[in-house]
Motif scaffolding. Structure first.
Motif, PDB file in Angstrom:
ATOM      1  N   ASP A   1       0.797  -1.241   0.000  1.00 38.08           N
ATOM      2  CA  ASP A   1       0.000   0.000   0.000  1.00 38.08           C
ATOM      3  C   ASP A   1       0.826   1.286   0.000  1.00 38.08           C
ATOM      4  O   ASP A   1       0.361   2.325   0.475  1.00 38.08           O
ATOM      5  N   ALA A   2       2.033   1.257  -0.526  1.00 38.71           N
ATOM      6  CA  ALA A   2       2.810   2.492  -0.626  1.00 38.71           C
ATOM      7  C   ALA A   2       2.168   3.400  -1.666  1.00 38.71           C
ATOM      8  O   ALA A   2       1.872   2.964  -2.788  1.00 38.71           O
ATOM      9  N   ASP A   3       1.879   4.633  -1.303  1.00 38.68           N
ATOM     10  CA  ASP A   3       1.396   5.618  -2.281  1.00 38.68           C
ATOM     11  C   ASP A   3       1.707   7.056  -1.866  1.00 38.68           C
ATOM     12  O   ASP A   3       2.059   7.872  -2.689  1.00 38.68           O
ATOM     13  N   ASP A   4       1.618   7.361  -0.579  1.00 38.57           N
ATOM     14  CA  ASP A   4       1.822   8.747  -0.167  1.00 38.57           C
ATOM     15  C   ASP A   4       3.093   8.875   0.687  1.00 38.57           C
ATOM     16  O   ASP A   4       3.610   7.892   1.209  1.00 38.57           O
ATOM     17  N   ASP A   5       3.530  10.130   0.815  1.00 42.21           N
ATOM     18  CA  ASP A   5       4.771  10.421   1.524  1.00 42.21           C
ATOM     19  C   ASP A   5       4.497  10.504   3.032  1.00 42.21           C
ATOM     20  O   ASP A   5       4.482  11.600   3.603  1.00 42.21           O
ATOM     21  N   LEU A   6       4.276   9.375   3.667  1.00 46.81           N
ATOM     22  CA  LEU A   6       3.866   9.350   5.068  1.00 46.81           C
ATOM     23  C   LEU A   6       5.057   9.127   5.999  1.00 46.81           C
ATOM     24  O   LEU A   6       6.032   8.476   5.613  1.00 46.81           O
ATOM     25  N   PRO A   7       4.962   9.638   7.252  1.00 48.58           N
ATOM     26  CA  PRO A   7       6.039   9.387   8.221  1.00 48.58           C
ATOM     27  C   PRO A   7       6.284   7.890   8.414  1.00 48.58           C
ATOM     28  O   PRO A   7       7.423   7.460   8.612  1.00 48.58           O
ATOM     29  N   GLU A   8       5.206   7.090   8.338  1.00 50.32           N
ATOM     30  CA  GLU A   8       5.365   5.635   8.527  1.00 50.32           C
ATOM     31  C   GLU A   8       6.203   5.023   7.396  1.00 50.32           C
ATOM     32  O   GLU A   8       6.961   4.086   7.615  1.00 50.32           O
ATOM     33  N   LEU A   9       6.044   5.567   6.185  1.00 51.00           N
ATOM     34  CA  LEU A   9       6.839   5.064   5.057  1.00 51.00           C
ATOM     35  C   LEU A   9       8.314   5.397   5.282  1.00 51.00           C
ATOM     36  O   LEU A   9       9.199   4.561   5.092  1.00 51.00           O
ATOM     37  N   HIS A  10       8.575   6.631   5.710  1.00 51.14           N
ATOM     38  CA  HIS A  10       9.961   7.038   5.983  1.00 51.14           C
ATOM     39  C   HIS A  10      10.587   6.144   7.054  1.00 51.14           C
ATOM     40  O   HIS A  10      11.737   5.732   6.953  1.00 51.14           O
TER      41      HIS A  10
ATOM     42  N   PRO B   1      -0.322   2.257  -8.033  1.00 48.33           N
ATOM     43  CA  PRO B   1      -0.016   3.267  -9.065  1.00 48.33           C
ATOM     44  C   PRO B   1      -1.036   4.409  -9.124  1.00 48.33           C
ATOM     45  O   PRO B   1      -0.654   5.569  -9.235  1.00 48.33           O
ATOM     46  N   GLY B   2      -2.324   4.059  -9.048  1.00 46.15           N
ATOM     47  CA  GLY B   2      -3.369   5.068  -9.273  1.00 46.15           C
ATOM     48  C   GLY B   2      -3.488   6.105  -8.175  1.00 46.15           C
ATOM     49  O   GLY B   2      -4.050   7.178  -8.391  1.00 46.15           O
ATOM     50  N   THR B   3      -3.003   5.811  -6.973  1.00 45.96           N
ATOM     51  CA  THR B   3      -3.104   6.782  -5.876  1.00 45.96           C
ATOM     52  C   THR B   3      -1.723   7.296  -5.458  1.00 45.96           C
ATOM     53  O   THR B   3      -1.603   8.030  -4.475  1.00 45.96           O
ATOM     54  N   LEU B   4      -0.685   6.897  -6.215  1.00 43.15           N
ATOM     55  CA  LEU B   4       0.675   7.355  -5.891  1.00 43.15           C
ATOM     56  C   LEU B   4       0.773   8.869  -6.079  1.00 43.15           C
ATOM     57  O   LEU B   4       0.407   9.409  -7.119  1.00 43.15           O
ATOM     58  N   THR B   5       1.245   9.560  -5.050  1.00 41.13           N
ATOM     59  CA  THR B   5       1.391  11.016  -5.130  1.00 41.13           C
ATOM     60  C   THR B   5       2.800  11.377  -5.598  1.00 41.13           C
ATOM     61  O   THR B   5       3.713  10.553  -5.516  1.00 41.13           O
ATOM     62  N   ARG B   6       2.953  12.603  -6.064  1.00 39.95           N
ATOM     63  CA  ARG B   6       4.303  13.052  -6.482  1.00 39.95           C
ATOM     64  C   ARG B   6       5.307  12.952  -5.331  1.00 39.95           C
ATOM     65  O   ARG B   6       6.398  12.417  -5.501  1.00 39.95           O
ATOM     66  N   PRO B   7       4.954  13.500  -4.120  1.00 38.26           N
ATOM     67  CA  PRO B   7       5.920  13.373  -3.008  1.00 38.26           C
ATOM     68  C   PRO B   7       6.199  11.917  -2.647  1.00 38.26           C
ATOM     69  O   PRO B   7       7.334  11.557  -2.316  1.00 38.26           O
ATOM     70  N   GLY B   8       5.173  11.068  -2.728  1.00 32.59           N
ATOM     71  CA  GLY B   8       5.371   9.641  -2.439  1.00 32.59           C
ATOM     72  C   GLY B   8       6.349   9.030  -3.434  1.00 32.59           C
ATOM     73  O   GLY B   8       7.267   8.297  -3.055  1.00 32.59           O
TER      74      GLY B   8
ATOM     75  N   LYS C   1       1.237   1.578   6.791  1.00 30.14           N
ATOM     76  CA  LYS C   1       0.204   2.564   7.169  1.00 30.14           C
ATOM     77  C   LYS C   1      -0.452   2.261   8.516  1.00 30.14           C
ATOM     78  O   LYS C   1      -0.974   3.169   9.149  1.00 30.14           O
ATOM     79  N   VAL C   2      -0.496   1.004   8.897  1.00 32.69           N
ATOM     80  CA  VAL C   2      -1.124   0.677  10.189  1.00 32.69           C
ATOM     81  C   VAL C   2      -0.074   0.373  11.261  1.00 32.69           C
ATOM     82  O   VAL C   2      -0.410  -0.032  12.366  1.00 32.69           O
ATOM     83  N   MET C   3       1.199   0.571  10.924  1.00 34.66           N
ATOM     84  CA  MET C   3       2.242   0.260  11.906  1.00 34.66           C
ATOM     85  C   MET C   3       2.439   1.417  12.880  1.00 34.66           C
ATOM     86  O   MET C   3       2.604   2.560  12.470  1.00 34.66           O
TER      87      MET C   3
END
Ligand SMILES: [Zn+2]
Length: 235
Positions: free
Chosen positions: A18-27, A46-53, A201-203
């Protein structure tokens, strides 16, 4: 914690979905794996991937060989009116599935500007034999679902996960280190490599800490794989 796994010659791979946005959890996730140089395969929507992500993923992928990106459906949308959620389910014919997978691949490759492994993880780990047929036609080398997913009856290799960090009945609940360790050992006795599924995202902090402890326990003796390498070997 995870003392039973320490020093074991395990074959493992990690998939985070579920990687798509530039979230602190992703970092945080990228930092944990990147700092240790332990390979991880990220399933990107792909369809919800943001530019910052996309930028964050590109930067991380450029920093070393440890990060691999692959495709997670198209928009992670449920199309089924009844039954379990599915983006590539029985109500989608071959043309509809082909269109979604092809546009997803094109958008993902365009946005991340870094190599994407030709592996497909269907949202909710569910799809149909048609999906596998379309993937083969489009040049994908493997499908990744859950081990319990059942055979699709087509000759597309599967590099599926065996162990989930969470249980999902009534919302994501983190497993105990004990049951996680037992599951890994059980699967390691059956077939290598053992795929471990994460959902950044849920971590919460305790989930990240558990992953760090797991990595530090197994790191010295385990071999880590990426999905793309596994499917090259499977073909
Ligand atoms: Zn997903």
């Amino acid at each position: 914690m995870f003392s039973a796994l320490r020093g074991m010659p395990l074959d493992l791979f990690f998939r985070d979905d579920d990687a798509d946005d530039d979230l602190p959890e992703l970092h945080r996730l990228l930092k944990i794996f990147g700092n240790r140089g332990v390979p991880i395969s990220l399933a990107v929507i792909p369809g919800t991937l943001t530019r910052p992500g996309a930028q964050t993923l590109r930067r991380a992928a450029d920093s070393g060989e440890w990060l691999e990106l692959h495709q997670h459906g198209w928009r992670h949308e449920n199309h089924e009116r009844t039954g379990r959620k599915c983006e590539f389910g029985v109500s989608r014919d071959m043309d509809a599935q082909r269109t979604d997978i092809a546009q997803g691949w094109a958008r993902l490759a365009d946005m991340v500007e870094t190599p994407v492994a030709p592996v497909f993880t269907p949202p909710w780990n569910r799809c149909t034999p048609i999906t596998a047929e379309v993937l083969r036609e489009l040049g994908f080398c493997a499908l990744s679902r859950e081990r319990a997913g059942g055979a699709l009856g087509v000759s597309l290799p599967e590099v599926s996960i065996a162990v989930d960090l969470f249980t999902w009945k009534g919302g994501a609940a983190l497993k105990s280190p004990r049951s996680l360790g037992e599951e890994i050992l059980r699967w390691a006795g059956e077939r290598a490599p053992v795929g471990i599924l994460l959902h950044h995202k849920v971590m919460r902090p305790e989930a990240f800490a558990m992953v760090e402890q797991l990595l530090d326990a197994v790191r010295s003796a385990a071999r880590f794989h990426k999905l793309g390498d596994l499917c090259r070997n499977a073909n």
